[in-house]
Design an enzyme around this catalytic site. Sequence first.
Site, PDB file in Angstrom:
ATOM      1  N   GLU A 333      38.915  79.190  79.130  1.00 37.88           N
ATOM      2  CA  GLU A 333      40.010  78.711  79.579  1.00 37.88           C
ATOM      3  C   GLU A 333      40.772  77.694  78.758  1.00 37.88           C
ATOM      4  OE1 GLU A 333      40.902  80.663  81.586  1.00 37.88           O
ATOM      5  OE2 GLU A 333      38.977  81.336  82.264  1.00 37.88           O
ATOM      6  N   HIS A 336      42.826  79.114  75.927  1.00 37.54           N
ATOM      7  CA  HIS A 336      44.110  79.697  76.370  1.00 37.54           C
ATOM      8  C   HIS A 336      45.128  78.640  75.958  1.00 37.54           C
ATOM      9  CE1 HIS A 336      43.515  83.632  78.087  1.00 37.54           C
ATOM     10  NE2 HIS A 336      42.776  83.243  78.978  1.00 37.54           N
ATOM     11  N   GLU A 355      43.815  87.606  76.076  1.00 35.17           N
ATOM     12  CA  GLU A 355      42.723  87.847  76.291  1.00 35.17           C
ATOM     13  C   GLU A 355      41.939  87.989  75.276  1.00 35.17           C
ATOM     14  OE1 GLU A 355      41.732  86.158  78.876  1.00 35.17           O
ATOM     15  OE2 GLU A 355      43.393  86.388  80.250  1.00 35.17           O
ATOM     16  N   ASP A 411      47.331  93.749  86.677  1.00 32.92           N
ATOM     17  CA  ASP A 411      45.872  92.993  86.783  1.00 32.92           C
ATOM     18  C   ASP A 411      44.797  93.864  86.397  1.00 32.92           C
ATOM     19  OD1 ASP A 411      46.781  90.853  88.000  1.00 32.92           O
ATOM     20  OD2 ASP A 411      46.331  91.378  90.110  1.00 32.92           O
ATOM     21  N   TYR A 419      39.869  91.998  76.536  1.00 34.83           N
ATOM     22  CA  TYR A 419      38.848  90.977  76.279  1.00 34.83           C
ATOM     23  C   TYR A 419      38.109  91.222  74.866  1.00 34.83           C
ATOM     24  CZ  TYR A 419      39.870  88.797  80.634  1.00 34.83           C
ATOM     25  OH  TYR A 419      40.627  88.102  81.792  1.00 34.83           O
TER      26      TYR A 419
HETATM   27  N1  BES Z   1      43.536  84.523  82.662  1.00 36.78           N
HETATM   28  C1  BES Z   1      42.373  85.062  83.117  1.00 36.78           C
HETATM   29  C2  BES Z   1      42.277  85.397  84.681  1.00 36.78           C
HETATM   30  C3  BES Z   1      43.402  86.350  84.889  1.00 36.78           C
HETATM   31  C4  BES Z   1      43.542  87.467  84.112  1.00 36.78           C
HETATM   32  C5  BES Z   1      43.627  86.455  86.308  1.00 36.78           C
HETATM   33  C6  BES Z   1      44.531  88.416  84.472  1.00 36.78           C
HETATM   34  C7  BES Z   1      44.720  87.474  86.457  1.00 36.78           C
HETATM   35  C8  BES Z   1      44.909  88.449  85.913  1.00 36.78           C
HETATM   36  C9  BES Z   1      41.180  84.085  82.584  1.00 36.78           C
HETATM   37  O1  BES Z   1      41.504  83.232  81.624  1.00 36.78           O
HETATM   38  C10 BES Z   1      40.100  84.860  82.384  1.00 36.78           C
HETATM   39  O2  BES Z   1      39.907  85.667  81.554  1.00 36.78           O
HETATM   40  N2  BES Z   1      38.969  84.794  83.372  1.00 36.78           N
HETATM   41  C11 BES Z   1      37.618  84.952  83.260  1.00 36.78           C
HETATM   42  C12 BES Z   1      36.817  84.458  82.496  1.00 36.78           C
HETATM   43  C13 BES Z   1      36.083  84.689  81.492  1.00 36.78           C
HETATM   44  C14 BES Z   1      36.229  86.075  80.636  1.00 36.78           C
HETATM   45  C15 BES Z   1      35.352  83.634  80.445  1.00 36.78           C
HETATM   46  C16 BES Z   1      37.283  85.544  84.463  1.00 36.78           C
HETATM   47  O3  BES Z   1      37.808  85.071  85.570  1.00 36.78           O
HETATM   48  O4  BES Z   1      36.243  86.234  85.001  1.00 36.78           O
HETATM   49 ZN    ZN Z   2      41.286  84.560  79.966  1.00 37.73          ZN
END
Ligand code: BES
Ligand code: ZN
Length: 687
Positions: A333, A336, A355, A411, A419
Amino acid sequence: MRTTLIKASLCLALLALAGGCSRDEAPAPTATGASNARPAVDDAAERDEHSYAEPEKVVIDDLALALALDFDSRTLAGTATYTLDWKDAAADALVLDTRDLVIERVEGQADGGAWQPLQHVLAARDALLGSRMTIEAPARPARIRVTYRTSPEASGLQWLQPAMTAGGQTPFMFSQSQAIHARSWVPLQDTPRVRYSYTARVTAPQDVMVLMSADNDPAAARDGDYRFSMPQKIPSYLMAIAAGDLVFRPISARAGVWAEPSAVDGAVAEFADTEKMIAATEQLYGPYRWERYDLLVLPPSFPFGGMENPRLSFITPTVIVGDQSLVSLIAHELAHSWSGNLVTNSSARDGWLNEGFTSYVENRIVEALYGKERADMEFVISRNGLREEMKTMPPDMQVLAVKPGVLKDPDDALSAVSYDKGAWFLQFLELRFGRSEFDAFLRGYFDHFAFQSISTATFADYARENLLGKYPGKLSDAEFQAWLYEPGIPADAPRTLSPRFGVVDSARLAWLGSAQLPPPVITDAWTTQEWVHFLEGLPQTLTIVQLSQLDTAYAFTRTPNGELAQRWYPLAVRSGYVQANPAIEQFLQRIGRRKLIMPTYEALARTEPGLAMARDVFARARPGYHPITTASVEQLLAAAKPVPGAAPATVAPPPEAADPADDDVRAMPASDGDATRPAPRQAPTGN
Ligand code: BES
Ligand code: ZN
């Protein structure tokens, strides 16, 4: 068109009385585009298919919110005032994205003049995109003000009863705007192409603290009246608000934790390295540009691991496990703040720019703080997940730069491709060009595009000039393009090997063959990553005897570590290990983080008794789930096709039959620590 005009003139006649016009019914499609038909997908690389906004005509430059937060009605109500930058001298409307908002009044103001009522049309609701709101503004006023209130069911907000919080006394609420849920709590140009500064005044009951993705004051008085300012321009998906019994504890001069009183000390201890992470990232990629970096620990219903809301990352409490083993989430986080918040993807189909870059930077932070062994284990785990997820993914979703029209729901951009393939690509570039060269490139990239929203094509142009062109002969354009635009993983992708996982693989294999558990002198030193790898490499099903043996030795059932629960409970379900059912029910009721609970729901939904249990637990858990989690579980249960009459297997196939070589992903090199490692058997887990 005619109907609209008649309604418009009727409306004008009533203006003096009503102070404005709001029409919630679906109007006939008009030439000015008031219908809610999906925006046409054109070929322009920058077009955002998930927003009705028309930023080529006008953009919001600044937003001023004045909102009353009310727990009884579960609403935010008040005004949003936009300062506008009209780009097109012929523009006659401001088109905003909304979802389930009640619009009460719209007004415009020419420079310094009086507020004048404006007409608007709220089109019928599209299930994915919400309602297009067209504000007729032929005079192109400098400011427009919308008076509105949210629905108690707003998709981007969760309202929690006191009983659903740690303290049990005070209600709680929080937003989750990404990908396109900001429009459910503020009428906005809800596209990452548009960036604006914002201020907010929020009133709330006196016993709650309100925080936003803005300049939260650690010393703010809890008086029910809060003011915020976010001077750096941000895209709408980074709008955030939370309210509850929240207290602050510092980690360093610029970093700290907000949490409920009973959770805050544990969180400070777990996240004690946050300042070191900021410093390490600054060392690599230049100054942190957002002033403070605080963490907000949410209740366990938060549907994600974390959300990079600027200055205030929202964090699941499920990573507080006492040994800092899951703090790569904080690294993510925080990362980002460069990749995403500073340089932003211009639409969801370029999600990998956010991501993928962030997952790469996250790994570099983990390496800087905790060493290469840990960073490599995390890369291997994520690549094994990618390999599994890609098996069921259509080729057009396996590319980094997804084509227009492919991503129905933004989403879905959350796939392991954006990622982990994204991070893999950057690691590949790092190895090709050399670490110091690539670090300098990335630092230059963040500086060059700071506070801008860009597409993959813009990144590619920049990389061609500043990387491929600068160091000729290192990487061909064909190789570069294959990573960006072709499915699968290029055959020469770098392999990450983890010797520590090699030990885990040997231990697992030995146990499967001989029922002899590894000696505690080995397993006592295992971290969460090693246990995750141990579980992921097990066969699809085990015998009850095997599961009991593991459970007696390692107490997986009721583990407080969600990463282990995420892998253990589906295995228990598939194997018919009903002893775990009470713990599974509690887990599914207590946690709302999608990534952790969906694999267990998926495993349950495969058999008739399992599906019945899933439905039953969901009915009880649902009032505590976030709308995003509720939607995912509902979708899964609605599509479930349990094998008729099938009871969960209680006898595992022999290990060799359960662990075939896993080479069915074309051109995908093994990324794990040991060639003998059985492939992970988990269903894809996505976020
Ligand atoms: N920005 C994302 C969460 C997100 C992305 C919410 C797209 C809605 C739509 C956040 O930075 C994220 O990637 N969270 C991951 C954590 C991780 C990969 C360490 C999660 O929530 O699992
Ligand atoms: Zn993320």
